[in-house]
Design a protein around this motif. Structure first.
Motif, PDB file in Angstrom:
ATOM      1  N   THR A 179       0.821  -1.209   0.000  1.00 31.13           N
ATOM      2  CA  THR A 179       0.000   0.000   0.000  1.00 31.13           C
ATOM      3  C   THR A 179       0.854   1.258   0.000  1.00 31.13           C
ATOM      4  O   THR A 179       2.022   1.245   0.435  1.00 31.13           O
ATOM      5  CB  THR A 179      -0.925   0.032   1.236  1.00 31.13           C
ATOM      6  OG1 THR A 179      -0.119   0.089   2.423  1.00 31.13           O
ATOM      7  CG2 THR A 179      -1.807  -1.213   1.292  1.00 31.13           C
ATOM      8  N   LYS A 180       0.267   2.355  -0.462  1.00 33.81           N
ATOM      9  CA  LYS A 180       0.976   3.633  -0.476  1.00 33.81           C
ATOM     10  C   LYS A 180       1.292   4.085   0.946  1.00 33.81           C
ATOM     11  O   LYS A 180       2.311   4.746   1.190  1.00 33.81           O
ATOM     12  CB  LYS A 180       0.128   4.690  -1.184  1.00 33.81           C
ATOM     13  CG  LYS A 180      -0.006   4.458  -2.680  1.00 33.81           C
ATOM     14  CD  LYS A 180      -0.822   5.561  -3.329  1.00 33.81           C
ATOM     15  CE  LYS A 180      -0.934   5.349  -4.833  1.00 33.81           C
ATOM     16  NZ  LYS A 180      -1.746   6.408  -5.485  1.00 33.81           N
ATOM     17  N   GLN A 181       0.399   3.713   1.891  1.00 33.45           N
ATOM     18  CA  GLN A 181       0.627   4.087   3.288  1.00 33.45           C
ATOM     19  C   GLN A 181       1.906   3.438   3.832  1.00 33.45           C
ATOM     20  O   GLN A 181       2.670   4.065   4.571  1.00 33.45           O
ATOM     21  CB  GLN A 181      -0.574   3.660   4.149  1.00 33.45           C
ATOM     22  CG  GLN A 181      -1.837   4.483   3.935  1.00 33.45           C
ATOM     23  CD  GLN A 181      -2.594   4.070   2.677  1.00 33.45           C
ATOM     24  OE1 GLN A 181      -2.225   3.100   2.018  1.00 33.45           O
ATOM     25  NE2 GLN A 181      -3.645   4.823   2.358  1.00 33.45           N
ATOM     26  N   VAL A 182       2.130   2.178   3.453  1.00 33.67           N
ATOM     27  CA  VAL A 182       3.330   1.470   3.908  1.00 33.67           C
ATOM     28  C   VAL A 182       4.580   2.115   3.326  1.00 33.67           C
ATOM     29  O   VAL A 182       5.573   2.335   4.032  1.00 33.67           O
ATOM     30  CB  VAL A 182       3.266  -0.026   3.524  1.00 33.67           C
ATOM     31  CG1 VAL A 182       4.604  -0.718   3.794  1.00 33.67           C
ATOM     32  CG2 VAL A 182       2.154  -0.721   4.290  1.00 33.67           C
ATOM     33  N   LEU A 183       4.535   2.425   2.020  1.00 31.49           N
ATOM     34  CA  LEU A 183       5.678   3.070   1.384  1.00 31.49           C
ATOM     35  C   LEU A 183       5.951   4.435   2.006  1.00 31.49           C
ATOM     36  O   LEU A 183       7.111   4.805   2.238  1.00 31.49           O
ATOM     37  CB  LEU A 183       5.415   3.218  -0.118  1.00 31.49           C
ATOM     38  CG  LEU A 183       5.377   1.919  -0.936  1.00 31.49           C
ATOM     39  CD1 LEU A 183       4.903   2.194  -2.361  1.00 31.49           C
ATOM     40  CD2 LEU A 183       6.746   1.252  -0.973  1.00 31.49           C
ATOM     41  N   LYS A 184       4.872   5.183   2.280  1.00 31.46           N
ATOM     42  CA  LYS A 184       5.022   6.510   2.874  1.00 31.46           C
ATOM     43  C   LYS A 184       5.579   6.399   4.288  1.00 31.46           C
ATOM     44  O   LYS A 184       6.426   7.207   4.707  1.00 31.46           O
ATOM     45  CB  LYS A 184       3.672   7.227   2.891  1.00 31.46           C
ATOM     46  CG  LYS A 184       3.766   8.672   3.363  1.00 31.46           C
ATOM     47  CD  LYS A 184       2.413   9.359   3.252  1.00 31.46           C
ATOM     48  CE  LYS A 184       2.515  10.820   3.709  1.00 31.46           C
ATOM     49  NZ  LYS A 184       1.200  11.501   3.621  1.00 31.46           N
ATOM     50  N   HIS A 212       7.586   4.224   5.457  1.00 30.05           N
ATOM     51  CA  HIS A 212       9.023   3.918   5.426  1.00 30.05           C
ATOM     52  C   HIS A 212       9.798   4.890   4.530  1.00 30.05           C
ATOM     53  O   HIS A 212      10.978   4.672   4.276  1.00 30.05           O
ATOM     54  CB  HIS A 212       9.235   2.486   4.943  1.00 30.05           C
ATOM     55  CG  HIS A 212       8.711   1.453   5.886  1.00 30.05           C
ATOM     56  ND1 HIS A 212       9.410   1.042   6.990  1.00 30.05           N
ATOM     57  CD2 HIS A 212       7.531   0.780   5.901  1.00 30.05           C
ATOM     58  CE1 HIS A 212       8.696   0.133   7.645  1.00 30.05           C
ATOM     59  NE2 HIS A 212       7.557  -0.045   7.014  1.00 30.05           N
ATOM     60  N   ASP A 213       9.105   5.925   4.068  1.00 30.54           N
ATOM     61  CA  ASP A 213       9.723   6.960   3.235  1.00 30.54           C
ATOM     62  C   ASP A 213      10.449   6.345   2.035  1.00 30.54           C
ATOM     63  O   ASP A 213      11.632   6.633   1.776  1.00 30.54           O
ATOM     64  CB  ASP A 213      10.708   7.790   4.074  1.00 30.54           C
ATOM     65  CG  ASP A 213      11.136   9.068   3.356  1.00 30.54           C
ATOM     66  OD1 ASP A 213      10.376   9.534   2.490  1.00 30.54           O
ATOM     67  OD2 ASP A 213      12.242   9.561   3.636  1.00 30.54           O
ATOM     68  N   VAL A 214       9.733   5.483   1.317  1.00 31.75           N
ATOM     69  CA  VAL A 214      10.300   4.795   0.155  1.00 31.75           C
ATOM     70  C   VAL A 214       9.454   5.101  -1.087  1.00 31.75           C
ATOM     71  O   VAL A 214       8.247   4.902  -1.085  1.00 31.75           O
ATOM     72  CB  VAL A 214      10.337   3.262   0.366  1.00 31.75           C
ATOM     73  CG1 VAL A 214      10.849   2.564  -0.892  1.00 31.75           C
ATOM     74  CG2 VAL A 214      11.215   2.917   1.558  1.00 31.75           C
ATOM     75  N   LYS A 215      10.117   5.596  -2.124  1.00 33.19           N
ATOM     76  CA  LYS A 215       9.430   5.828  -3.387  1.00 33.19           C
ATOM     77  C   LYS A 215       9.375   4.522  -4.178  1.00 33.19           C
ATOM     78  O   LYS A 215      10.327   3.737  -4.142  1.00 33.19           O
ATOM     79  CB  LYS A 215      10.166   6.894  -4.191  1.00 33.19           C
ATOM     80  CG  LYS A 215      10.184   8.263  -3.547  1.00 33.19           C
ATOM     81  CD  LYS A 215      10.965   9.242  -4.404  1.00 33.19           C
ATOM     82  CE  LYS A 215      10.999  10.613  -3.749  1.00 33.19           C
ATOM     83  NZ  LYS A 215      11.796  11.588  -4.546  1.00 33.19           N
ATOM     84  N   PRO A 216       8.268   4.273  -4.892  1.00 33.87           N
ATOM     85  CA  PRO A 216       8.141   3.033  -5.661  1.00 33.87           C
ATOM     86  C   PRO A 216       9.300   2.796  -6.622  1.00 33.87           C
ATOM     87  O   PRO A 216       9.805   1.676  -6.735  1.00 33.87           O
ATOM     88  CB  PRO A 216       6.821   3.213  -6.420  1.00 33.87           C
ATOM     89  CG  PRO A 216       6.035   4.150  -5.582  1.00 33.87           C
ATOM     90  CD  PRO A 216       7.039   5.088  -4.983  1.00 33.87           C
TER      91      PRO A 216
END
Length: 214
Positions: A107-112, A114-118
């Motif tokens: 999910t975008k929430q998980v990436l956000k 951990h401050d990780v861009k796709p």
């Protein structure tokens, strides 16, 4: 049953007739000089032959396993080479496509969180996959490229493209044992790479990277 007992009794009687002869033969000079060495040579040959056959069998098995992993490695290297080639020619598009593919289910929430861009996550996976099958020079380039990415957000800048061109060149060497000049790759795939100022900048970047991996 009675016939079997009679047969065994007769056989024992016949063998009994030769017991003394066999004993005399085994204790004779002929046995010590010819028969016993012959038996030893024969049994040594039998055991050696079985050992060689077992070694050959194990060796063939190991070669088959080695061939399997070599073929798998070549297949994976070809796939990685194609991805790096796309990264050189269409960096942003390729990173976006890879980013969507590799973060599927995240999910975008998980990436956000951990401050990780796709695209950065996708690039890390490509680097990791290439590392598994790459040789020493390729892996040194991957390490320096990843360090560069940690320090810079410019994934399609001049030095980033120089890294990619050098990684492609090194992968081709790993896969086909063919030498290729990274500059030729840049000239082939980047429209304005032949402009004197830009060409000199690429040469300087490649020189810097060569110094980094020494």
């Amino acid at each position: 049953m009675g016939k079997l007992v009679i047969f065994i009794t007769l056989l024992a009687g016949v063998l009994g007739l030769f017991v003394d002869s066999i004993r005399d033969l085994m204790t004779s000079e002929l046995a010590s000089t010819l028969l016993i060495p012959a038996f030893l040579i024969y049994f040594t040959f039998v055991f050696a032959t079985k050992g060689i056959e077992k070694f050959k069998h194990e060796n063939v098995k190991e070669l088959k396993i080695e061939d399997y992993y070599r073929d798998l490695s070549k297949k994976e290297l070809i796939e990685q080479l194609e991805i790096w080639f796309d990264l050189l020619t269409q960096t942003e598009l390729t990173l976006e496509v890879l980013g969507e593919r590799s973060t599927k289910g995240i999910t975008k929430q998980v990436l956000k969180k951990h401050d990780v861009k796709p695209e950065v996550y996708a690039l890390g996976k490509v680097i990791g996959s290439t590392w598994i099958y790459g040789k020493e020079r390729t892996n040194k380039l991957l390490v320096q490229y990843q360090r560069y990415n940690y320090e810079s957000d410019n994934l399609d800048g001049l030095k980033a493209l120089s890294y990619i061109a050098m990684i492609i060149s090194s992968l081709r060497k790993d896969l086909m044992n063919v030498d290729s000049d990274p500059i030729d790759l840049l000239l082939l795939k980047i429209k304005d790479a032949n402009e004197p100022e830009k060409l000199d900048a690429f040469k300087v970047a490649i020189k810097e990277i060569e110094d980094e991996i020494k």
